[in-house]
Scaffold this motif. Structure first.
Motif, mmCIF file in Angstrom:
data_model
loop_
_atom_site.group_PDB
_atom_site.id
_atom_site.type_symbol
_atom_site.label_atom_id
_atom_site.label_comp_id
_atom_site.label_asym_id
_atom_site.label_seq_id
_atom_site.Cartn_x
_atom_site.Cartn_y
_atom_site.Cartn_z
ATOM 1 N N ALA A 50 0.826 -1.210 0.000
ATOM 2 C CA ALA A 50 0.000 0.000 0.000
ATOM 3 C C ALA A 50 0.857 1.255 0.000
ATOM 4 O O ALA A 50 0.515 2.253 -0.631
ATOM 5 C CB ALA A 50 -0.919 0.001 1.227
ATOM 6 N N MET A 51 1.983 1.220 0.718
ATOM 7 C CA MET A 51 2.805 2.414 0.867
ATOM 8 C C MET A 51 3.824 2.557 -0.248
ATOM 9 O O MET A 51 4.306 3.636 -0.517
ATOM 10 C CB MET A 51 3.545 2.384 2.206
ATOM 11 N N GLY A 52 4.202 1.451 -0.883
ATOM 12 C CA GLY A 52 5.103 1.537 -2.015
ATOM 13 C C GLY A 52 6.567 1.450 -1.653
ATOM 14 O O GLY A 52 7.424 1.790 -2.450
ATOM 15 N N TRP A 53 6.896 1.042 -0.442
ATOM 16 C CA TRP A 53 8.295 0.851 -0.074
ATOM 17 C C TRP A 53 8.401 -0.321 0.887
ATOM 18 O O TRP A 53 7.419 -0.881 1.319
ATOM 19 C CB TRP A 53 8.903 2.115 0.523
ATOM 20 N N TYR A 54 9.637 -0.651 1.276
ATOM 21 C CA TYR A 54 9.838 -1.707 2.254
ATOM 22 C C TYR A 54 9.302 -1.259 3.597
ATOM 23 O O TYR A 54 9.717 -0.243 4.129
ATOM 24 C CB TYR A 54 11.334 -2.044 2.401
ATOM 25 N N GLY A 103 -7.956 -2.146 -2.550
ATOM 26 C CA GLY A 103 -7.918 -0.693 -2.632
ATOM 27 C C GLY A 103 -8.751 -0.155 -3.776
ATOM 28 O O GLY A 103 -9.412 0.882 -3.654
ATOM 29 N N GLN A 104 -8.743 -0.849 -4.905
ATOM 30 C CA GLN A 104 -9.528 -0.411 -6.054
ATOM 31 C C GLN A 104 -11.026 -0.543 -5.808
ATOM 32 O O GLN A 104 -11.816 0.283 -6.270
ATOM 33 C CB GLN A 104 -9.124 -1.232 -7.285
ATOM 34 N N GLN A 105 -11.407 -1.583 -5.069
ATOM 35 C CA GLN A 105 -12.822 -1.843 -4.860
ATOM 36 C C GLN A 105 -13.413 -1.035 -3.706
ATOM 37 O O GLN A 105 -14.538 -0.547 -3.800
ATOM 38 C CB GLN A 105 -13.043 -3.345 -4.591
ATOM 39 N N LEU A 106 -12.661 -0.898 -2.617
ATOM 40 C CA LEU A 106 -13.207 -0.297 -1.402
ATOM 41 C C LEU A 106 -12.449 0.950 -0.937
ATOM 42 O O LEU A 106 -12.798 1.520 0.091
ATOM 43 C CB LEU A 106 -13.219 -1.333 -0.267
ATOM 44 N N GLY A 107 -11.396 1.341 -1.670
ATOM 45 C CA GLY A 107 -10.622 2.514 -1.274
ATOM 46 C C GLY A 107 -9.380 2.130 -0.486
ATOM 47 O O GLY A 107 -9.314 1.055 0.109
ATOM 48 N N TRP A 108 -8.395 3.027 -0.459
ATOM 49 C CA TRP A 108 -7.101 2.697 0.144
ATOM 50 C C TRP A 108 -7.204 2.496 1.646
ATOM 51 O O TRP A 108 -6.408 1.761 2.235
ATOM 52 C CB TRP A 108 -6.085 3.795 -0.177
ATOM 53 N N PHE A 112 -5.589 -0.572 4.945
ATOM 54 C CA PHE A 112 -5.017 -0.377 6.273
ATOM 55 C C PHE A 112 -5.862 -1.032 7.359
ATOM 56 O O PHE A 112 -5.347 -1.511 8.363
ATOM 57 C CB PHE A 112 -4.837 1.119 6.551
ATOM 58 N N LEU A 113 -7.186 -1.056 7.160
ATOM 59 C CA LEU A 113 -8.041 -1.785 8.092
ATOM 60 C C LEU A 113 -7.714 -3.272 8.060
ATOM 61 O O LEU A 113 -7.676 -3.944 9.100
ATOM 62 C CB LEU A 113 -9.515 -1.553 7.737
ATOM 63 N N LEU A 114 -7.464 -3.781 6.873
ATOM 64 C CA LEU A 114 -7.097 -5.193 6.740
ATOM 65 C C LEU A 114 -5.754 -5.463 7.400
ATOM 66 O O LEU A 114 -5.552 -6.506 8.040
ATOM 67 C CB LEU A 114 -7.048 -5.587 5.262
ATOM 68 N N VAL A 115 -4.827 -4.506 7.267
ATOM 69 C CA VAL A 115 -3.523 -4.639 7.924
ATOM 70 C C VAL A 115 -3.697 -4.773 9.433
ATOM 71 O O VAL A 115 -3.071 -5.615 10.086
ATOM 72 C CB VAL A 115 -2.613 -3.439 7.591
ATOM 73 N N GLY A 116 -4.560 -3.926 10.004
ATOM 74 C CA GLY A 116 -4.801 -4.009 11.442
ATOM 75 C C GLY A 116 -5.371 -5.347 11.851
ATOM 76 O O GLY A 116 -4.956 -5.929 12.867
ATOM 77 N N ALA A 117 -6.303 -5.879 11.063
ATOM 78 C CA ALA A 117 -6.894 -7.174 11.381
ATOM 79 C C ALA A 117 -5.859 -8.286 11.298
ATOM 80 O O ALA A 117 -5.785 -9.165 12.170
ATOM 81 C CB ALA A 117 -8.054 -7.462 10.423
ATOM 82 N N ILE A 118 -5.036 -8.238 10.263
ATOM 83 C CA ILE A 118 -4.003 -9.262 10.109
ATOM 84 C C ILE A 118 -2.975 -9.149 11.226
ATOM 85 O O ILE A 118 -2.458 -10.156 11.719
ATOM 86 C CB ILE A 118 -3.333 -9.137 8.724
#
Length: 331
Positions: A50-54, A103-108, A112-118
């Motif tokens: 999502a952020m585009g870097w390591y 991100g394309q379907q539900l927004g960027w 990040f919400l998925l990141v928190g869940a994972i």
């Protein structure tokens, strides 16, 4: 979302297997190391895509390799590092397209919400499945930093930073290279990049096993294979029929070095495992920056999109030369 469901299923399967294995069983180390590889890489991959870097979370993977090496025991450090790295590469193959689609379907923000869940699932997995372990050494900051007095820590880090730079010199510009030099349509790029990720996964396992046999041999195989593949890519990648399989081989060849560098750092600083992990990660980041800079430099100079492959050859040979000199001094 299918990839996320698949990951959850894998988690349940690993949980069931972990319940069936008694503590102290040799299989337990393999299972727990695999859990570390999956759990320690998913968070880093989704944030990084999502952020585009390591992502800084990727460093957790290197620390996990230290824990994995302890779980698998002596003589299996290379395979432990390979399992963790396989988690990173597999998560990269899954995570990048999944995060992009979400991100394309539900927004960027949904990514990040998925990141928190994972992240919560990761914490639960580590808490429930990774056995309690005594201190791995390096119990204080002073003890960790004392390893910096060892010359091989610095030399090995330099070898990794220079030798791995060739991979990033090419990979940083692989999309325009395949599009403009090889003449491939943009729609084919995700599949080729996925093939590269598969190659890195295969290379990690092969490199891990060879590292357990001989760290020095794994380093030389990595340098030699990377040099040969990069030369072939520079000479023949104008044809997509040559470029595609060579991208796969680049992934394999480069990953012979990664487990070997990590294990060599562990051996050079046995009392500072966390420092060894951080030095390996730092060397990789330097390689990423330096390789991408050099690759962009030769393209900007007008030498074309295949020129980064020749820059990769130069970096690989320079890394091999540094290793040859310092390894002779170490022995």
């Amino acid at each position: 979302m299918l990839s996320l469901i698949g990951t959850i299923i894998v988690g349940f399967i690993v949980g069931l297997i972990a319940r069936a294995v008694k503590p102290g069983d040799d299989k337990l180390g393999w299972i727990m190391t695999t859990v570390l590889g999956i759990a320690g890489s998913l968070l880093a991959t989704y944030v990084g895509s999502a952020m585009g870097w390591y992502s800084p979370g990727a460093a957790a993977g290197w620390v996990a390799s230290v824990v994995g090496a302890e779980l698998l025991g002596p003589g299996r450090k290379g395979r432990a590092v390979a399992l963790i790295m396989a988690g990173l590469t597999v998560a990269n193959i899954i995570g990048v397209p999944a995060a992009t689609f979400l991100g394309q379907q539900l927004g960027w923000r949904s990514t990040f919400l998925l990141v928190g869940a994972i992240g919560l699932v990761t914490l639960a997995a580590l808490w429930l499945w990774v056995p309690h372990m005594a201190s791995l050494g390096g119990s204080s900051i002073r003890q960790e930093l004392s390893a910096l007095k060892q010359p091989q820590v610095w030399w090995t880090s330099l070898v990794g930073a220079v030798g791995f730079g060739g991979l990033f010199a090419v990979y940083s510009y692989i999309a325009p290279t395949l599009t403009f030099a090889s003449g491939m349509p943009e729609s084919a790029l995700p599949w080729v990049l996925a093939l590269f990720g598969v190659g890195m996964t295969v290379g990690a396992f092969l490199g891990g096993r060879l590292t357990d046999h001989s760290v020095t041999l794994a380093m030389w195989v990595g340098f030699g294979a990377t040099t040969v593949v990069m030369v072939l890519f520079a000479l023949t990648a104008t044809s997509p029929w040559a470029a595609v399989p060579l991208v796969f081989l680049i992934g394999i060849a480069a990953q012979f070095l990664a487990p070997a560098v990590q294990v060599r750092l562990m051996e050079a600083s046995p009392g500072a495992p966390s420092l060894a992990a951080s030095m390996s990660h730092s060397a990789l980041n330097i390689a990423n920056a330096a390789g991408a800079w050099l690759g962009g430099l030769v393209i900007a100079a007008g030498y074309g999109y295949l020129a980064p492959a020749w820059a990769a050859v130069a970096l690989t040979l320079l890394g091999a030369a540094i290793f040859a000199v310092t390894n002779r001094g170490a022995s």
